[in-house]
Scaffold this motif. Sequence first.
Motif, PDB file in Angstrom:
ATOM      1  N   CYS A   1      -7.547  49.407 -94.400  1.00 37.17           N
ATOM      2  CA  CYS A   1      -7.287  47.756 -93.648  1.00 37.17           C
ATOM      3  C   CYS A   1      -8.182  46.811 -94.294  1.00 37.17           C
ATOM      4  CB  CYS A   1      -7.590  48.356 -92.023  1.00 37.17           C
ATOM      5  SG  CYS A   1      -7.053  47.136 -91.003  1.00 37.17           S
ATOM      6  N   MET A   2      -7.674  45.675 -94.139  1.00 36.09           N
ATOM      7  CA  MET A   2      -9.309  44.744 -94.346  1.00 36.09           C
ATOM      8  C   MET A   2      -9.834  44.087 -93.236  1.00 36.09           C
ATOM      9  SD  MET A   2      -7.517  43.275 -96.949  1.00 36.09           S
ATOM     10  CE  MET A   2      -8.021  41.810 -97.118  1.00 36.09           C
ATOM     11  N   LEU A   3      -9.113  44.208 -92.019  1.00 40.67           N
ATOM     12  CA  LEU A   3      -9.953  44.721 -91.037  1.00 40.67           C
ATOM     13  C   LEU A   3     -11.622  45.094 -90.799  1.00 40.67           C
ATOM     14  CD1 LEU A   3     -10.390  43.723 -87.569  1.00 40.67           C
ATOM     15  CD2 LEU A   3      -9.545  46.195 -86.902  1.00 40.67           C
ATOM     16  N   TYR A   4     -12.116  46.194 -91.954  1.00 39.96           N
ATOM     17  CA  TYR A   4     -13.363  47.102 -91.671  1.00 39.96           C
ATOM     18  C   TYR A   4     -13.409  46.582 -92.855  1.00 39.96           C
ATOM     19  CZ  TYR A   4     -11.189  49.312 -87.939  1.00 39.96           C
ATOM     20  OH  TYR A   4     -10.694  49.722 -86.594  1.00 39.96           O
ATOM     21  N   ASP A   5     -12.948  45.550 -93.989  1.00 41.59           N
ATOM     22  CA  ASP A   5     -13.677  44.572 -95.869  1.00 41.59           C
ATOM     23  C   ASP A   5     -15.074  44.541 -95.456  1.00 41.59           C
ATOM     24  OD1 ASP A   5     -11.492  46.123 -96.724  1.00 41.59           O
ATOM     25  OD2 ASP A   5     -10.860  44.295 -97.493  1.00 41.59           O
ATOM     26  N   PRO A   6     -15.339  43.593 -94.409  1.00 38.84           N
ATOM     27  CA  PRO A   6     -17.498  43.497 -94.111  1.00 38.84           C
ATOM     28  C   PRO A   6     -17.355  44.946 -93.672  1.00 38.84           C
ATOM     29  CG  PRO A   6     -15.214  42.208 -92.899  1.00 38.84           C
ATOM     30  CD  PRO A   6     -13.944  43.281 -93.327  1.00 38.84           C
ATOM     31  N   LEU A   7     -17.399  45.590 -93.009  1.00 40.14           N
ATOM     32  CA  LEU A   7     -17.934  47.070 -92.712  1.00 40.14           C
ATOM     33  C   LEU A   7     -18.574  47.488 -93.903  1.00 40.14           C
ATOM     34  CD1 LEU A   7     -17.829  49.321 -89.755  1.00 40.14           C
ATOM     35  CD2 LEU A   7     -17.483  49.645 -91.759  1.00 40.14           C
ATOM     36  N   VAL A   8     -17.034  47.799 -94.447  1.00 39.72           N
ATOM     37  CA  VAL A   8     -17.317  48.479 -96.541  1.00 39.72           C
ATOM     38  C   VAL A   8     -18.691  47.641 -96.887  1.00 39.72           C
ATOM     39  CG1 VAL A   8     -16.099  49.042 -97.969  1.00 39.72           C
ATOM     40  CG2 VAL A   8     -15.343  49.659 -95.735  1.00 39.72           C
ATOM     41  N   ARG A   9     -18.561  46.611 -96.521  1.00 37.41           N
ATOM     42  CA  ARG A   9     -19.137  45.350 -98.345  1.00 37.41           C
ATOM     43  C   ARG A   9     -20.303  45.506 -97.639  1.00 37.41           C
ATOM     44  NH1 ARG A   9     -16.239  42.019-101.397  1.00 37.41           N
ATOM     45  NH2 ARG A   9     -14.299  42.123-101.059  1.00 37.41           N
ATOM     46  N   ASN A  22     -14.945  50.568-106.286  1.00 38.57           N
ATOM     47  CA  ASN A  22     -13.974  50.453-105.399  1.00 38.57           C
ATOM     48  C   ASN A  22     -13.414  51.985-104.605  1.00 38.57           C
ATOM     49  OD1 ASN A  22     -12.527  48.982-107.330  1.00 38.57           O
ATOM     50  ND2 ASN A  22     -11.974  50.659-109.044  1.00 38.57           N
ATOM     51  N   VAL A  23     -13.873  51.511-103.425  1.00 37.80           N
ATOM     52  CA  VAL A  23     -14.041  52.161-102.391  1.00 37.80           C
ATOM     53  C   VAL A  23     -12.005  52.486-101.519  1.00 37.80           C
ATOM     54  CG1 VAL A  23     -14.365  53.222 -99.852  1.00 37.80           C
ATOM     55  CG2 VAL A  23     -15.851  51.439-101.323  1.00 37.80           C
ATOM     56  N   SER A  24     -11.619  54.027-101.320  1.00 44.43           N
ATOM     57  CA  SER A  24     -10.629  54.280-100.782  1.00 44.43           C
ATOM     58  C   SER A  24     -10.915  55.297 -99.632  1.00 44.43           C
ATOM     59  CB  SER A  24     -10.096  55.038-101.727  1.00 44.43           C
ATOM     60  OG  SER A  24      -8.637  55.445-101.386  1.00 44.43           O
ATOM     61  N   VAL A  25      -9.946  55.120 -98.259  1.00 43.25           N
ATOM     62  CA  VAL A  25     -10.746  55.383 -97.181  1.00 43.25           C
ATOM     63  C   VAL A  25      -9.052  56.368 -97.189  1.00 43.25           C
ATOM     64  CG1 VAL A  25     -11.896  55.250 -94.505  1.00 43.25           C
ATOM     65  CG2 VAL A  25     -12.167  54.444 -96.880  1.00 43.25           C
ATOM     66  N   GLN A  26      -9.627  57.729 -96.393  1.00 40.44           N
ATOM     67  CA  GLN A  26      -8.485  58.267 -96.100  1.00 40.44           C
ATOM     68  C   GLN A  26      -8.547  58.551 -94.899  1.00 40.44           C
ATOM     69  OE1 GLN A  26      -7.319  61.295 -99.115  1.00 40.44           O
ATOM     70  NE2 GLN A  26      -5.983  60.307-100.520  1.00 40.44           N
ATOM     71  N   VAL A  27      -7.826  58.926 -93.606  1.00 40.65           N
ATOM     72  CA  VAL A  27      -8.150  58.759 -92.358  1.00 40.65           C
ATOM     73  C   VAL A  27      -7.315  60.101 -92.267  1.00 40.65           C
ATOM     74  CG1 VAL A  27      -8.071  58.376 -89.932  1.00 40.65           C
ATOM     75  CG2 VAL A  27      -8.708  56.736 -91.498  1.00 40.65           C
ATOM     76  N   HIS A  28      -7.098  61.051 -91.668  1.00 42.33           N
ATOM     77  CA  HIS A  28      -6.467  62.711 -91.770  1.00 42.33           C
ATOM     78  C   HIS A  28      -7.119  62.407 -89.896  1.00 42.33           C
ATOM     79  CE1 HIS A  28      -6.006  63.915 -95.539  1.00 42.33           C
ATOM     80  NE2 HIS A  28      -7.155  64.093 -95.735  1.00 42.33           N
ATOM     81  N   PHE A  29      -5.687  62.690 -89.417  1.00 40.75           N
ATOM     82  CA  PHE A  29      -5.927  62.947 -88.236  1.00 40.75           C
ATOM     83  C   PHE A  29      -5.957  64.378 -87.381  1.00 40.75           C
ATOM     84  CE2 PHE A  29      -4.970  58.557 -88.153  1.00 40.75           C
ATOM     85  CZ  PHE A  29      -5.729  58.099 -87.083  1.00 40.75           C
ATOM     86  N   LEU A  30      -6.347  65.238 -86.399  1.00 45.47           N
ATOM     87  CA  LEU A  30      -6.234  66.419 -86.988  1.00 45.47           C
ATOM     88  C   LEU A  30      -5.007  66.671 -85.299  1.00 45.47           C
ATOM     89  CD1 LEU A  30     -10.360  67.428 -86.030  1.00 45.47           C
ATOM     90  CD2 LEU A  30      -8.600  67.746 -87.846  1.00 45.47           C
ATOM     91  N   LYS A  93     -18.330  56.380 -87.044  1.00 45.08           N
ATOM     92  CA  LYS A  93     -17.507  57.286 -88.484  1.00 45.08           C
ATOM     93  C   LYS A  93     -17.793  56.314 -89.402  1.00 45.08           C
ATOM     94  CE  LYS A  93     -15.199  60.777 -84.828  1.00 45.08           C
ATOM     95  NZ  LYS A  93     -16.117  60.100 -84.434  1.00 45.08           N
ATOM     96  N   LEU A  94     -16.633  55.665 -89.772  1.00 46.01           N
ATOM     97  CA  LEU A  94     -16.411  55.112 -91.004  1.00 46.01           C
ATOM     98  C   LEU A  94     -17.989  54.509 -91.483  1.00 46.01           C
ATOM     99  CD1 LEU A  94     -15.083  54.166 -93.487  1.00 46.01           C
ATOM    100  CD2 LEU A  94     -14.024  51.842 -91.964  1.00 46.01           C
ATOM    101  N   ARG A  95     -18.362  53.997 -90.754  1.00 43.91           N
ATOM    102  CA  ARG A  95     -19.687  53.911 -91.077  1.00 43.91           C
ATOM    103  C   ARG A  95     -21.088  55.535 -91.659  1.00 43.91           C
ATOM    104  NH1 ARG A  95     -22.982  49.053 -90.706  1.00 43.91           N
ATOM    105  NH2 ARG A  95     -21.662  48.445 -89.092  1.00 43.91           N
ATOM    106  N   GLU A  96     -20.699  56.316 -90.710  1.00 42.92           N
ATOM    107  CA  GLU A  96     -21.278  57.221 -91.199  1.00 42.92           C
ATOM    108  C   GLU A  96     -21.065  57.705 -92.265  1.00 42.92           C
ATOM    109  OE1 GLU A  96     -20.910  59.798 -87.518  1.00 42.92           O
ATOM    110  OE2 GLU A  96     -22.917  58.572 -86.170  1.00 42.92           O
TER     111      GLU A  96
END
Length: 252
Positions: A1-9, A22-30, A93-96
């Motif tokens: 999601c482009m919304l979180y690009d600044p956080l990732v950078r 290159n960063v790939s983030v996968q979100v898994h919902f329980l 959680k994404l930052r951690e």
Amino acid sequence: CMLYDPLVREVLSQHAERGHINVSVQVHFLSAFAVNVVANTSYAKSLYQASKQLAAELGSENLDEGKLFFSILREKGVLQASFEVQRDDFEEKLRETLAAACIDFIRMKEREGNEIAQEFFKRLDDLALIQNQIAHLSKDAKPKFYKRLKDLVDELVGKTIDNDERIAKEIALMADKVDISEELSRFGFHLEHFRNEMKAKKSGKVLEFILQELSREINTMGSKCQDAHISRLVIDAKSELEKLREQVANVE
């Protein structure tokens, strides 16, 4: 999601200074109820109608409706997922997670870097050996070249030119051009500089600049030398420098 690009950078910039990542983030919902899947009906209908129209124009109207349905279902954008999360909690959680991944990434790079460093030091030793061999071969290059020129001139004029100060001076100036002692000295200085920068763990960009200087000196030696053995050593040195340059590109 482009919304979180600044956080990732932001997180990546705290752990890496150079290179492309290159960063790939996968979100898994329980929980299955955390995600709501909806169909883009209008888009699916457009795909269906376009497929039927194309089949008619090509004279193939007997389409397998079941296969067509599943084919449309697999199209990107037909099924869309939405989910509700607490943004602050998700960002934390994404930052951690990114920070933990970066730490593992840095550890891997350090292991790889130690192996590359050992290869660097070996190649620097090889280059120092080549430098010593060139220095030994070029020790008498200037007087030898002077004698060769003098003998050639003597042969051409049919007499010795020992008493002709003007010609002797011109020959001496020409002989000076094969002297590579300064280039050898600077080459040794740059080798030591490279070693020191390696030990100080300076950036790969600094090492690239030093390699450029080493290449400049060895190229000058190659153009000035009049010895076949030295020419072969110059080629060996260029080969070692090229291998170093390929590896330095991987150094942060």
